[in-house]
Design a protein around this motif. Sequence first.
Motif, PDB file in Angstrom:
ATOM      1  N   ASN A 206      29.165  13.250   6.339  1.00  0.00           N
ATOM      2  CA  ASN A 206      28.944  14.399   7.263  1.00  0.00           C
ATOM      3  C   ASN A 206      27.764  14.816   7.387  1.00  0.00           C
ATOM      4  O   ASN A 206      26.691  14.460   6.434  1.00  0.00           O
ATOM      5  CB  ASN A 206      29.878  15.654   7.090  1.00  0.00           C
ATOM      6  CG  ASN A 206      29.312  16.078   5.693  1.00  0.00           C
ATOM      7  OD1 ASN A 206      28.470  17.014   5.745  1.00  0.00           O
ATOM      8  ND2 ASN A 206      30.322  16.051   4.582  1.00  0.00           N
ATOM      9  N   HIS A 207      27.130  15.597   8.674  1.00  0.00           N
ATOM     10  CA  HIS A 207      25.860  15.694   8.945  1.00  0.00           C
ATOM     11  C   HIS A 207      25.244  16.731   7.990  1.00  0.00           C
ATOM     12  O   HIS A 207      23.929  16.574   7.508  1.00  0.00           O
ATOM     13  CB  HIS A 207      26.072  16.482  10.239  1.00  0.00           C
ATOM     14  CG  HIS A 207      24.510  16.882  10.573  1.00  0.00           C
ATOM     15  ND1 HIS A 207      23.360  16.212  10.949  1.00  0.00           N
ATOM     16  CD2 HIS A 207      24.169  18.222  10.881  1.00  0.00           C
ATOM     17  CE1 HIS A 207      22.418  16.748  11.212  1.00  0.00           C
ATOM     18  NE2 HIS A 207      22.672  18.083  11.177  1.00  0.00           N
ATOM     19  N   GLN A 208      26.120  17.717   7.303  1.00  0.00           N
ATOM     20  CA  GLN A 208      25.543  18.792   6.478  1.00  0.00           C
ATOM     21  C   GLN A 208      24.977  17.843   5.347  1.00  0.00           C
ATOM     22  O   GLN A 208      23.959  18.184   4.717  1.00  0.00           O
ATOM     23  CB  GLN A 208      26.372  19.740   6.205  1.00  0.00           C
ATOM     24  CG  GLN A 208      25.985  20.918   5.165  1.00  0.00           C
ATOM     25  CD  GLN A 208      25.023  21.633   5.723  1.00  0.00           C
ATOM     26  OE1 GLN A 208      24.563  21.643   7.029  1.00  0.00           O
ATOM     27  NE2 GLN A 208      23.973  22.177   4.971  1.00  0.00           N
ATOM     28  N   GLU A 209      25.739  16.939   5.008  1.00  0.00           N
ATOM     29  CA  GLU A 209      25.402  16.414   3.587  1.00  0.00           C
ATOM     30  C   GLU A 209      24.214  15.459   3.893  1.00  0.00           C
ATOM     31  O   GLU A 209      23.141  15.215   2.753  1.00  0.00           O
ATOM     32  CB  GLU A 209      26.435  15.271   3.108  1.00  0.00           C
ATOM     33  CG  GLU A 209      26.410  14.702   1.871  1.00  0.00           C
ATOM     34  CD  GLU A 209      27.606  13.999   1.487  1.00  0.00           C
ATOM     35  OE1 GLU A 209      28.650  14.183   1.931  1.00  0.00           O
ATOM     36  OE2 GLU A 209      27.159  13.221   0.150  1.00  0.00           O
ATOM     37  N   VAL A 210      23.901  15.104   4.919  1.00  0.00           N
ATOM     38  CA  VAL A 210      22.717  14.137   5.188  1.00  0.00           C
ATOM     39  C   VAL A 210      21.421  15.100   5.030  1.00  0.00           C
ATOM     40  O   VAL A 210      20.364  15.040   4.769  1.00  0.00           O
ATOM     41  CB  VAL A 210      22.551  13.485   6.545  1.00  0.00           C
ATOM     42  CG1 VAL A 210      21.383  13.206   7.202  1.00  0.00           C
ATOM     43  CG2 VAL A 210      23.706  12.777   6.674  1.00  0.00           C
ATOM     44  N   ARG A 211      21.754  16.535   5.766  1.00  0.00           N
ATOM     45  CA  ARG A 211      20.746  17.491   5.413  1.00  0.00           C
ATOM     46  C   ARG A 211      20.128  17.703   4.162  1.00  0.00           C
ATOM     47  O   ARG A 211      19.077  17.997   3.582  1.00  0.00           O
ATOM     48  CB  ARG A 211      21.068  18.680   6.262  1.00  0.00           C
ATOM     49  CG  ARG A 211      20.995  18.747   7.803  1.00  0.00           C
ATOM     50  CD  ARG A 211      21.463  20.077   8.410  1.00  0.00           C
ATOM     51  NE  ARG A 211      21.015  20.262   9.582  1.00  0.00           N
ATOM     52  CZ  ARG A 211      20.060  20.426  10.149  1.00  0.00           C
ATOM     53  NH1 ARG A 211      19.026  20.827   9.315  1.00  0.00           N
ATOM     54  NH2 ARG A 211      20.035  20.514  11.565  1.00  0.00           N
TER      55      ARG A 211
END
Length: 374
Positions: A206-211
């Motif tokens: 997920n995107h949050q994990e990338v951040r």
Amino acid sequence: MGIGISAHRLAGTVAKFSAVGTISSVDLRRHHPDLMAQTHRSRDKKLIDSVNLIALDREIKAARTLAGGCGMLAVNVMRAVSEYASSVRQACASGIDAIVVGAGLPLDLPELTAHYPKVALIPILSDVRGIALILKKWMRKNRLPDAIVIENPRYAGGHLGAANPQEVADPHFAFPTVLEGTLELFKQLGLERERIPLIAAGGINNHQEVRELLALGASAVQLGTPFAVTKEGDAHPNFKKVLVEARPEDIVTFISNTGLPARAVRTPWLANYLDKEAKLKGIAKAKPCTMGFECLAQCGWRDGIAKAGQFCIDTQLAFAVNGDIKRGLFFRGSEELPFGNAIRSVQELMQYMLTGQRPTDLKEPSLERYLLPS
Ligand SMILES: Cc1cc2nc3c(=O)[nH]c(=O)nc-3n(C[C@H](O)[C@H](O)[C@H](O)COP(=O)(O)O)c2cc1C
């Protein structure tokens, strides 16, 4: 992702959207009916190896065409394969941008690629100890990795960088530990933080994990399973079906014939093999290679190494890429997929991972993981 899971279609499409698309080098003839016709029943290692190099060249060129001048193309060569050196050389000669090596320590990669100084060299490692070893050895040869993939064996698919299945969840593999430890190591070695981009891999969905990973010092992320199940993934639709439909309890870690732990879906063949594993190990003995081309430098099955897996990995992975659910070995990471069991495009996946924007017709999953796993 081998064998044949990431070939020109997936890698070329990923590059088209300005990322790094990676072609797995192993046994690519399986995507080329004319090359299969030449080698179908052959046990001639030289012939099979030579057509696989032709297939690698074709795949790189086809991916390049698809990418339309965008992004970067890499070839992944496992250190454990017998044709490691010739695959690296062929990829360089075919104009690849980067060589990515996992499943073993690529201590000799700088020498192998010395005639191609513009080709980026990217080892895959899982802990600070392995990273320190490669950095120190390569620095003595005046070469630095152009990036390092940090693959967490707790979550990744395929072969894992731990000594055994019991060790895959060891805390020393956790992303925060390895990222912080590596940045500290850079300081000790007098390397600037920006000099070697760190690429986190394993279970990122997920995107949050990338951040969060970027905030911890990663420069990029690598996805395996989520790309394998995209529309453009090079495997048969049944391969994608097995991966997207797997429940957490269906995903197992076991020892492959390389002697490394591996993660896959417990499909009928794997369930049957695991039932018989102890017995097969008890009667392990050296025998001729099942496929005749000795794909691995060391193979538990062929060489009769009782502590390694007792099966022919090329046979089982070939069944999987061709969609044979009963007989295939289906590598998969442990985590939920970004779009559940929906098969979507590379573009949609990349947009979601980079911006958090989901395809408008896909509902939010109920159990999305927004925190880094501890
Ligand atoms: C089907 C499959 C095949 C893979 N084959 C390879 C391979 O040939 N070489 C390699 O270095 N990693 C391989 N991997 C590992 C992936 O490249 C990736 O680093 C890892 O799966 C990341 O975790 P994720 O799948 O949770 O995103 C494979 C993974 C999968 C799922």
